[in-house]
Structure formats: C-alpha cells, structure tokens
Design an enzyme around this catalytic site. Structure first.
Site, PDB file in Angstrom:
ATOM      1  N   GLY A   1      13.699   5.813  -0.428  1.00 12.65           N
ATOM      2  CA  GLY A   1      14.812   5.517  -1.108  1.00 12.65           C
ATOM      3  C   GLY A   1      14.983   5.880  -2.557  1.00 12.65           C
ATOM      4  N   ALA A   2      14.136   7.039  -2.942  1.00 13.26           N
ATOM      5  CA  ALA A   2      13.756   7.361  -4.442  1.00 13.26           C
ATOM      6  C   ALA A   2      14.821   8.042  -5.201  1.00 13.26           C
ATOM      7  CB  ALA A   2      12.463   8.228  -4.282  1.00 13.26           C
ATOM      8  N   ASN A   3      16.019   8.222  -4.447  1.00 14.92           N
ATOM      9  CA  ASN A   3      16.937   9.176  -5.219  1.00 14.92           C
ATOM     10  C   ASN A   3      18.012   8.365  -6.278  1.00 14.92           C
ATOM     11  OD1 ASN A   3      17.943   8.174  -2.457  1.00 14.92           O
ATOM     12  ND2 ASN A   3      19.998   8.857  -3.426  1.00 14.92           N
TER      13      ASN A   3
ATOM     14  N   GLY B   1      18.512   4.078  -8.218  1.00 18.86           N
ATOM     15  CA  GLY B   1      18.009   2.976  -8.652  1.00 18.86           C
ATOM     16  C   GLY B   1      16.406   2.600  -9.075  1.00 18.86           C
ATOM     17  N   ILE B   2      15.868   1.492  -8.571  1.00 19.42           N
ATOM     18  CA  ILE B   2      14.478   1.206  -8.845  1.00 19.42           C
ATOM     19  C   ILE B   2      13.612   2.360  -8.240  1.00 19.42           C
ATOM     20  CG2 ILE B   2      15.148  -1.000  -9.076  1.00 19.42           C
ATOM     21  CD1 ILE B   2      13.683  -2.003  -6.646  1.00 19.42           C
ATOM     22  N   GLY B   3      14.036   2.839  -7.040  1.00 24.71           N
ATOM     23  CA  GLY B   3      13.013   3.779  -6.318  1.00 24.71           C
ATOM     24  C   GLY B   3      13.045   4.967  -7.386  1.00 24.71           C
TER      25      GLY B   3
ATOM     26  N   SER C   1      13.181  -9.478  -1.662  1.00 22.95           N
ATOM     27  CA  SER C   1      14.282  -9.994  -2.662  1.00 22.95           C
ATOM     28  C   SER C   1      14.092 -11.567  -2.642  1.00 22.95           C
ATOM     29  CB  SER C   1      15.855  -9.450  -2.302  1.00 22.95           C
ATOM     30  OG  SER C   1      16.826 -10.059  -2.717  1.00 22.95           O
TER      31      SER C   1
ATOM     32  N   TYR D   1      21.293  -9.875   5.483  1.00 28.73           N
ATOM     33  CA  TYR D   1      20.580  -9.354   4.471  1.00 28.73           C
ATOM     34  C   TYR D   1      19.366 -10.280   4.046  1.00 28.73           C
ATOM     35  CZ  TYR D   1      19.211  -7.786  -0.202  1.00 28.73           C
ATOM     36  OH  TYR D   1      18.604  -7.070  -1.488  1.00 28.73           O
TER      37      TYR D   1
END
Length: 310
Positions: A30-32, A34-36, A147, A174
């Site tokens: 999920g690096a595309n 936000g925090i990634g 989280s 979640y």
C-alpha cells in the site's frame, strides 16, 4: 504485553535519524499513498531499495515517480490470495524488511475475491499469507501497521463468525482486523523465537494521520467528520509514518508496539505503547494463527508444524 504504561520514547526522533540503509531491500504494501508513501520516501532517502507493492500499478508508478532513490513497483492485491502467491513466487534474493502497511477502513459490507469479509481479509489474512510466503527470504524484521481501533468497544476476534455475517458493522469489522494485526505480530514473534530465527516481528500505529484511508468509510456523516478531523486535528502522513519507521529501524524487542507519544496516542513522536488485554492474549493469538493457516492455505515455514492442541 497487555495494557501498560509507555516504556520508551524519543522526543526528538525523526526520519532524519534513520540509519544508512544502503544495500537493503524493503517491501512496503500500500505504498502509493498516505503513510506507506511517506515511509517509502524516508526509506529510499536512507539508501534502501524500496518495492512499492500496490494493487494499482499505474497509481504505483505515479507515486514512485515522486520518490528519489532506488524504487520498484510490483502488483499485489491483498484481497486476492492468488495475487499474494504470485507476488511471493516471483520474489528472488533476500528481503531485509517487510512493512505490512496496506489496509482498508470501515467499508460497507464487501468480500475479497476468496470470499472473506473485506477488512479482515485484506488487513489481516492477506498480510498473514504474504508474510509466511516471504518469510524464508526475510533477514531482518516484519513491521505490521495496526491501529488504536484495536481497542474499540472491547474488540475481540469473533471466531464463531469471523465474517460478521450475523451482525456486521464497519467499525466492528475494522476493529477486529486491527486486533488481528497485533495478535499476528505476537504469535509470529513467538514462532520466530522458538525456531531460533533472528528475524523480529513488530507492530506500529500512526495515531490520527490525515490520509485517504478515511475517505472510504461507509457512513457519509462519518466521512464528513473525518474530513474535518483530517483538516484541523490530524498530523500529516509524514508524522504518521514515524512509528512505522521507528519500528523498522530501531533496536527494539520483538513484538514491540510503537505509536505516537502524545495525548491519547493521537499524534507526537514515536514511542513504545501499550495494547489492550485482548491484543496480548497468547492463547487467542495461537488460535487465530491456526484459523488463518486454514483460511489462507499458508503455514509458518521456519520450523516443524505446531503440535496439535497448542
């Protein structure tokens, strides 16, 4: 490992304090955005070769174009176990660090390609399978992003109805998936230690960070409130990435959990933080591991099979 006071902090720690990572290879899921993406920038700046493991390679390439350094984009859909296996099968050479960052948050009821509830299937089962399949290649550590939501409403793992078919709410689903991330880290570290491996499993959470994650909440009022929160109260994605980076590079004990040191762990510098009693239960962690093996068809690869009844 249950709820406890903070034991270590660094009031001045920042991404500028990352050690040199030349010659190291890192995968960030999920690096595309936000925090990634923020973590990817920092790791690449420190000299690592970073693989952006993303579902949408076009978006991944656009994100990679903003990152100076040694970067690569590979497709990975954590909601599809065939995609997870293809990613792992294609991997060659050592992998120093795996950052299990990708996630979905408070979605309307949906299912993965394999039929699992989407949040549990993506946030936990996809990363569970990916980690076990890559583990023979990993040389340093696995960092999984959880989280503070793991505490919501006395969250627990609903073994009798993991998909929440009888009583689904986006928030409960979640919270269950984030609790599963911590239990996974706990049991992974136990198994690594038992097998004699030097690899460490750690977890981190970003606090309240302004990212795209909140934009997919099922409730439109909640989405609006989150937009306001992102604008006026949240820290930015670079600050939100600091606990992940701290867990990824500092000399911390296995199974450590890192979060912000501010009020309510919402913002601040990275520090060791506590977790709920449920998140530190070793018996639940072992039971979840066995169930996750059955659901994903993957097993811990570094030691003999677990004896029955453990």
């Amino acid at each position: 490992m249950a709820e406890k006071a903070k034991t270590q902090s660094s009031e001045t720690w920042s991404a500028d304090r990352l050690p040199g990572l030349d010659g190291r290879t890192v995968v960030v899921t999920g690096a595309n955005s936000g925090i990634g993406l923020a973590a990817t920038h920092a790791l690449a700046r420190a000299g690592a070769h970073v693989v952006l493991a993303v579902r949408d390679t076009e978006r991944g390439r656009a994100a990679a174009a903003t990152v100076p350094g040694s970067i690569e984009v590979r497709r990975l859909d954590l909601a599809d176990l065939a995609s997870v296996r293809a990613f792992a099968d294609a991997w060659q050479g050592p992998l120093h660090l795996l950052v299990n960052n990708a996630g979905v948050m408070m979605l309307p009821r949906q299912r993965t390609k394999d039929g699992f509830e989407m949040q549990f299937g993506t946030n936990h089962l996809g990363h569970f399978a990916l980690t076990n399949l890559l583990l023979p290649r990993i040389t340093d550590r696995v960092v999984t992003v959880s989280s503070g939501a793991h505490r919501w409403g006395g969250a627990r793992i609903g073994f009798d109805d993991l998909d929440m078919a009888a009583n689904y709410t986006p928030q409960r689903a979640y919270a269950q998936s984030k609790l599963a991330n911590l239990l996974f880290t706990l049991e992974l570290q136990r198994r690594l230690t038992e097998s004699g491996s030097a690899v460490r499993a750690l977890a981190a959470h970003p606090g309240y960070a302004a990212t795209n994650l909140q934009s997919h909440a099922a409730n439109p009022l909640l989405r609006a409130l989150m937009r306001l929160g992102n604008r006026f109260f949240a820290q930015d994605d670079r600050a939100g990435a600091l606990p992940t980076l701290y867990a990824a590079t500092e000399d911390l004990p296995g199974a450590s959990y890192v979060g912000p040191d501010g009020l309510g762990e919402m913002r601040g510098k990275p520090t060791l933080v506590g977790r709920s009693r449920a998140a530190g239960d070793p018996l639940t962690a072992r039971r979840l591991w066995r169930v996750s093996e059955e659901l994903t068809g993957t097993r811990f690869p570094l030691s003999r099979d677990e004896e029955a009844g453990v």
